[in-house]
Design a protein around this motif. Structure first.
Motif, short mmCIF file in Angstrom:
data_model
loop_
_atom_site.label_atom_id
_atom_site.label_comp_id
_atom_site.label_asym_id
_atom_site.label_seq_id
_atom_site.Cartn_x
_atom_site.Cartn_y
_atom_site.Cartn_z
N ILE A 1 -15.18 18.24 3.65
CA ILE A 1 -15.75 16.20 3.76
C ILE A 1 -14.18 16.27 3.83
CG2 ILE A 1 -16.05 14.12 3.18
CD1 ILE A 1 -18.87 15.05 2.09
N LYS A 2 -13.88 15.18 5.20
CA LYS A 2 -12.28 15.00 5.01
C LYS A 2 -12.34 13.30 4.67
CE LYS A 2 -7.92 14.72 7.43
NZ LYS A 2 -7.26 15.78 8.39
N ILE A 3 -12.16 12.39 3.52
CA ILE A 3 -12.02 11.41 3.69
C ILE A 3 -10.19 10.79 4.36
CG2 ILE A 3 -12.61 9.50 2.08
CD1 ILE A 3 -13.61 12.87 0.78
N HIS A 4 -10.58 9.79 5.05
CA HIS A 4 -8.94 9.84 5.70
C HIS A 4 -9.08 8.25 4.79
CE1 HIS A 4 -8.85 11.60 8.49
NE2 HIS A 4 -9.81 12.32 8.77
N ASN A 5 -7.70 7.77 4.39
CA ASN A 5 -7.24 6.26 4.13
C ASN A 5 -7.36 6.22 2.77
OD1 ASN A 5 -8.66 3.00 4.44
ND2 ASN A 5 -6.54 4.13 3.91
N CYS A 6 -7.17 7.35 1.53
CA CYS A 6 -7.69 7.61 0.31
C CYS A 6 -6.40 6.68 -0.32
CB CYS A 6 -7.68 9.24 0.18
SG CYS A 6 -9.73 9.50 -0.09
N GLU A 7 -5.52 6.73 0.18
CA GLU A 7 -4.28 5.68 -0.76
C GLU A 7 -5.08 3.96 -1.40
OE1 GLU A 7 -4.65 4.08 3.36
OE2 GLU A 7 -4.04 5.98 2.43
N THR A 8 -6.56 3.77 -0.14
CA THR A 8 -6.82 2.69 -1.02
C THR A 8 -7.55 2.59 -2.23
OG1 THR A 8 -8.61 0.66 -0.02
CG2 THR A 8 -9.53 3.71 0.00
N ILE A 9 -8.07 3.85 -2.62
CA ILE A 9 -8.53 3.97 -3.94
C ILE A 9 -7.12 3.31 -4.98
CG2 ILE A 9 -8.81 6.05 -5.90
CD1 ILE A 9 -10.26 7.63 -3.20
N ASN A 10 -6.12 3.15 -4.62
CA ASN A 10 -5.16 2.67 -5.82
C ASN A 10 -5.24 1.47 -5.85
OD1 ASN A 10 -3.85 5.35 -6.40
ND2 ASN A 10 -2.67 5.45 -4.01
N THR A 11 -5.79 0.54 -5.16
CA THR A 11 -6.02 -0.96 -5.37
C THR A 11 -6.65 -0.79 -6.83
OG1 THR A 11 -7.93 -0.87 -4.27
CG2 THR A 11 -6.51 -1.08 -3.11
N SER A 12 -7.43 -0.10 -7.32
CA SER A 12 -8.24 0.12 -8.54
C SER A 12 -8.02 1.19 -9.20
CB SER A 12 -10.19 -0.20 -7.82
OG SER A 12 -10.35 0.59 -7.48
N PHE A 13 -7.83 2.17 -8.38
CA PHE A 13 -7.68 3.29 -9.84
C PHE A 13 -7.77 4.76 -9.50
CE2 PHE A 13 -11.78 6.13 -11.29
CZ PHE A 13 -10.99 6.63 -12.58
N MET B 127 1.11 -0.79 0.09
CA MET B 127 -0.26 -0.14 -0.32
C MET B 127 1.17 1.00 -0.10
SD MET B 127 -3.22 1.18 0.07
CE MET B 127 -4.27 -1.05 0.65
N ASN B 128 0.39 2.57 -0.51
CA ASN B 128 0.86 3.39 -1.05
C ASN B 128 1.21 4.17 0.77
OD1 ASN B 128 1.87 2.67 -3.34
ND2 ASN B 128 0.24 4.44 -4.37
N LYS B 129 1.97 5.20 0.55
CA LYS B 129 1.60 5.99 2.33
C LYS B 129 0.75 6.35 2.12
CE LYS B 129 4.31 10.17 3.56
NZ LYS B 129 4.04 11.19 3.71
N LYS B 130 -0.56 5.78 3.45
CA LYS B 130 -1.24 6.89 3.80
C LYS B 130 -1.81 7.96 3.34
CE LYS B 130 -2.40 3.41 7.28
NZ LYS B 130 -3.09 3.07 6.79
N PHE B 131 -2.43 8.93 3.48
CA PHE B 131 -2.96 10.70 2.58
C PHE B 131 -4.23 10.57 3.06
CE2 PHE B 131 -3.61 8.52 -1.44
CZ PHE B 131 -4.18 9.63 -2.09
N SER B 132 -5.11 11.75 2.94
CA SER B 132 -6.39 11.94 3.59
C SER B 132 -6.96 13.18 1.89
CB SER B 132 -6.76 12.82 4.33
OG SER B 132 -6.51 11.65 5.89
N VAL B 133 -8.23 13.18 1.80
CA VAL B 133 -8.15 14.09 0.90
C VAL B 133 -9.30 14.79 1.36
CG1 VAL B 133 -10.23 14.92 -1.31
CG2 VAL B 133 -7.86 12.80 -0.79
N LEU B 134 -9.59 16.34 1.63
CA LEU B 134 -10.63 17.22 2.58
C LEU B 134 -10.73 18.02 1.06
CD1 LEU B 134 -11.75 18.80 4.40
CD2 LEU B 134 -9.44 20.88 4.36
N ILE B 135 -12.36 17.79 1.43
CA ILE B 135 -12.85 18.67 0.43
C ILE B 135 -13.98 19.78 0.59
CG2 ILE B 135 -15.11 18.04 -2.16
CD1 ILE B 135 -13.93 15.25 -2.04
N LYS B 136 -13.94 20.82 0.08
CA LYS B 136 -14.68 22.33 0.38
C LYS B 136 -15.51 22.50 0.19
CE LYS B 136 -10.21 23.60 3.34
NZ LYS B 136 -9.24 24.90 3.67
N ASN B 137 -15.33 22.45 -1.18
CA ASN B 137 -16.67 23.26 -2.50
C ASN B 137 -16.89 22.24 -3.12
OD1 ASN B 137 -13.69 25.04 -2.98
ND2 ASN B 137 -15.52 26.48 -2.18
N LYS B 138 -18.83 22.44 -3.93
CA LYS B 138 -18.96 22.17 -4.61
C LYS B 138 -18.75 21.85 -6.16
CE LYS B 138 -23.03 22.14 -4.22
NZ LYS B 138 -24.60 22.47 -5.32
N ILE B 139 -18.50 21.17 -7.03
CA ILE B 139 -18.04 20.79 -8.84
C ILE B 139 -18.94 21.42 -8.95
CG2 ILE B 139 -19.28 19.59 -9.14
CD1 ILE B 139 -16.05 18.08 -10.94
#
Length: 446
Positions: A417-429, A1-13
Motif C-alpha cells: 500500500i502506498k499512501i500519498h499526502n501523508c504530511e496531512t497526519i501532522n495536523t493532528s498526530f 503544511m510540511n513537505k509532501k511525502f508518501s508512505v509505502l508499506i510492504k510487510n505485515k507487522i
C-alpha cells in the motif's frame, strides 16, 4: 503544511508487547487555548498538542492580540478578559485544516464588537460546511459576508450587542455546540443549548472546572445546557493528557496482530470519547481501562489491549457520536474479520475533511472487499483472507484520519500500500509514524 511525502508499506507487522504514550488531546488543546484567551490573567497549560492544527490556533490568537509564551514545556496564555481581541493584521486569519478552530474561533470573533475579520482555511477546509454555525451565530446578531455563502473564506463582522438565545443542536456536533457556548460567554443573559444528540463535552467540562456559570441538566436522553454570559472568567492551570483518537490506531493494530499486547498510558477516557472502545468490546475485543482518575473534569486512565478474535457488529446508533473520529478505523477492522458489519446513522462522516465513507469504500473495493453504502450507512463484507495483489495507491485528500487508517490497513495485510499526502497526519498526530516504528511497524518514506 510540511513537505509532501508518501508512505509505502510492504510487510505485515509482527507480534509485539509494548508500553506507549500517545500525543495529547487535540480537542482539549484547542479549547484550553481559546477559553484561556478570554480569561483574566495568565493560564498555564501543560501538555498542549504541538500539531499543525493547534499551532494555527496559537498563531491566530497571537494575531488577535493575545500574548502566548512557551516556558518549560508549558504554554502560558495571558488573557485580557472577555471581548478583548484586537484587530489582526490586514484583518485576516488563516485556520489551516482545522474545522474545530474555524468554528470555535469564528464564534469568539463574531461576539467581539468592532471586529470585521476574514477567515480562510486550506483547500480541504474551504469546502466544508459552515452553515451549521452561521445559522446559530446569525440568530444572536452576528453578520457574515458574502451573505449567501456557507463555506470559507468568510468575513465575520462582530456584534456589539449579542442576544442570548435558545438553541437546539441536532447534528451531534461538538464543534457546533462549543461554538454556541463560546459565543455565549461573551453574550449578556442566559444562553441555552438543547443537545438532541450527545457529543463530546470537553467545553462544558473546562468551563465548569474554571467556575463559569454553566449548568448541564439531563432530560431523558438529551442534555439541556445553560450558560450565563458576560461574567469574568478566572485564569486557570490545566494538564492535558493522551488523545483517545490517537490511541485508536494502536488499539486496532494490537487487536488484529496475533499474540500482541499493548499498554497505552495516561489517555483521556472521557465517556463521550470512548464509544470506539465500547463498540470494540461488543465485537469481543479484549480491552481494559485501568487506574481511572478524574482530573480537571476529565477521566484519565491506562488502556490495556490484547489481541483476539473479533466478531462482526451492527453498530448501535447511540454510540456513533462518541466514536465519530474512529469510524474509518472501525471500517478497516470490519474489512479484515469474518462476517458482515453494518454501520448506520453515520451521515456526519460525509462532512469531515473528506467524505470518509467514500474514501474508505473506494480503497476497500479496490482490494476486493465488497461494500454497500447509502448517504447514512455502510455495510462491509469482511474477508480475513484478503491479500493485496496490486499496489494500492491511496490519496487521502488532506484527511489525516484516512491516511492513518490506510497505514493501519497496510500493516495488517499481505501486499503493498502506498499512501500519498501523508504530511496531512501532522495536523493532528505528528508523532504517529515514530510510534508505528516503536511497536514494530515497517515502512518507507517516499
Amino acid at each position: 503544511m510540511n513537505k509532501k511525502f508518501s508512505v509505502l508499506i510492504k510487510n505485515k507487522i509482527t507480534k509485539f508487547n509494548k508500553t506507549i504514550l500517545v500525543e495529547n488531546d487535540k480537542s482539549i488543546s484547542h479549547r484550553a487555548l481559546l477559553i484561556a484567551s478570554q480569561c483574566i490573567g495568565p493560564s498555564n497549560l501543560k501538555g498542549v498538542l504541538e500539531s499543525e492544527d493547534v499551532k494555527n490556533t496559537i498563531i491566530c490568537l497571537k494575531k488577535l492580540g493575545v500574548k502566548i509564551l512557551k516556558k518549560n514545556k508549558k504554554y502560558i496564555v495571558y488573557g485580557n478578559g472577555l471581548r478583548s481581541f484586537r484587530k489582526p493584521h490586514k484583518n485576516l486569519l488563516y485556520v489551516g485544516n482545522s474545522g474545530t478552530l474555524a468554528r470555535m474561533l469564528i464564534a469568539l470573533v463574531a461576539t467581539h464588537p468592532n471586529l470585521k475579520v476574514k477567515v480562510s482555511g486550506d483547500n480541504s477546509l474551504n469546502k466544508r460546511d459552515m452553515k451549521r454555525i452561521i445559522e446559530p451565530l446569525s440568530k444572536i446578531g452576528c453578520t457574515f459576508y458574502p451573505r449567501d455563502k456557507t463555506t470559507l473564506p468568510l468575513t465575520i463582522e462582530g456584534t456589539s450587542m449579542p442576544l442570548a438565545q435558545k438553541h437546539t443542536e441536532t447534528l451531534g456536533s461538538a464543534q457546533v455546540k462549543s461554538a454556541i457556548l463560546l459565543a455565549a460567554i461573551n453574550t449578556h443573559g442566559i444562553t441555552t443549548v438543547e443537545e438532541k444528540k450527545i457529543s463530546r463535552n470537553h467545553t462544558e467540562n473546562l468551563l465548569t472546572a474554571i467556575k463559569a456559570s454553566i449548568k448541564v441538566k439531563k432530560i431523558k436522553k438529551n442534555n439541556l445546557i445553560s450558560l450565563r454570559g458576560q461574567e469574568n472568567l478566572s485564569n486557570f492551570n490545566l494538564e492535558i493528557h493522551g488523545d483517545p483518537s490517537s490511541a485508536a490506531p494502536f488499539i486496532v493494530l494490537t487487536l488484529l496482530t496475533a499474540g500482541s499486547k499493548l499498554l497505552i498510558k495516561n489517555v483521556n477516557c472521557n465517556p463521550t470519547r470512548i464509544g470506539f472502545i465500547k463498540i470494540l468490546k461488543k465485537m469481543n475485543a479484549n480491552i481494559r481501562i485501568k487506574n481511572l482518575k478524574k482530573k480537571s473534569g476529565e477521566h484519565v486512565g491506562n488502556i490495556f489491549v490484547k489481541s483476539g478474535s473479533l466478531k462482526p457488529i451492527s453498530c448501535p446508533k447511540e454510540l456513533v457520536s462518541s466514536a465519530i473520529d474512529e469510524f474509518p478505523l472501525l471500517f478497516i477492522i470490519a474489512s479484515v474479520i469474518k462476517g458482515v458489519c453494518k454501520f448506520s446513522g453515520i451521515n456526519e462522516l460525509r462532512h469531515k475533511e473528506s467524505d470518509r465513507i467514500k474514501s474508505i469504500e473506494i480503497g476497500l473495493n479496490q482490494i476486493g472487499i465488497k461494500t454497500k453504502s447509502t448517504i447514512d450507512s455502510l455495510k462491509i463484507f469482511g474477508n480475513p483472507n484478503i491479500k493485496i495483489k496490486k499496489t494500492l495507491e491511496v490519496y487521502p485528500k488532506n484527511d489525516h484520519r484516512i491516511a492513518v487508517s490506510y497505514v493501519i490497513l497496510g500493516l495488517l495485510l499481505e501486499g503493498k500500500i502506498k499512501i500519498h499526502n501523508c504530511e496531512t497526519i501532522n495536523t493532528s498526530f505528528p508523532g504517529f509514524l515514530k510510534l508505528i516504528r516503536k511497536v514494530g511497524g515497517k515502512f518507507e518514506v517516499k
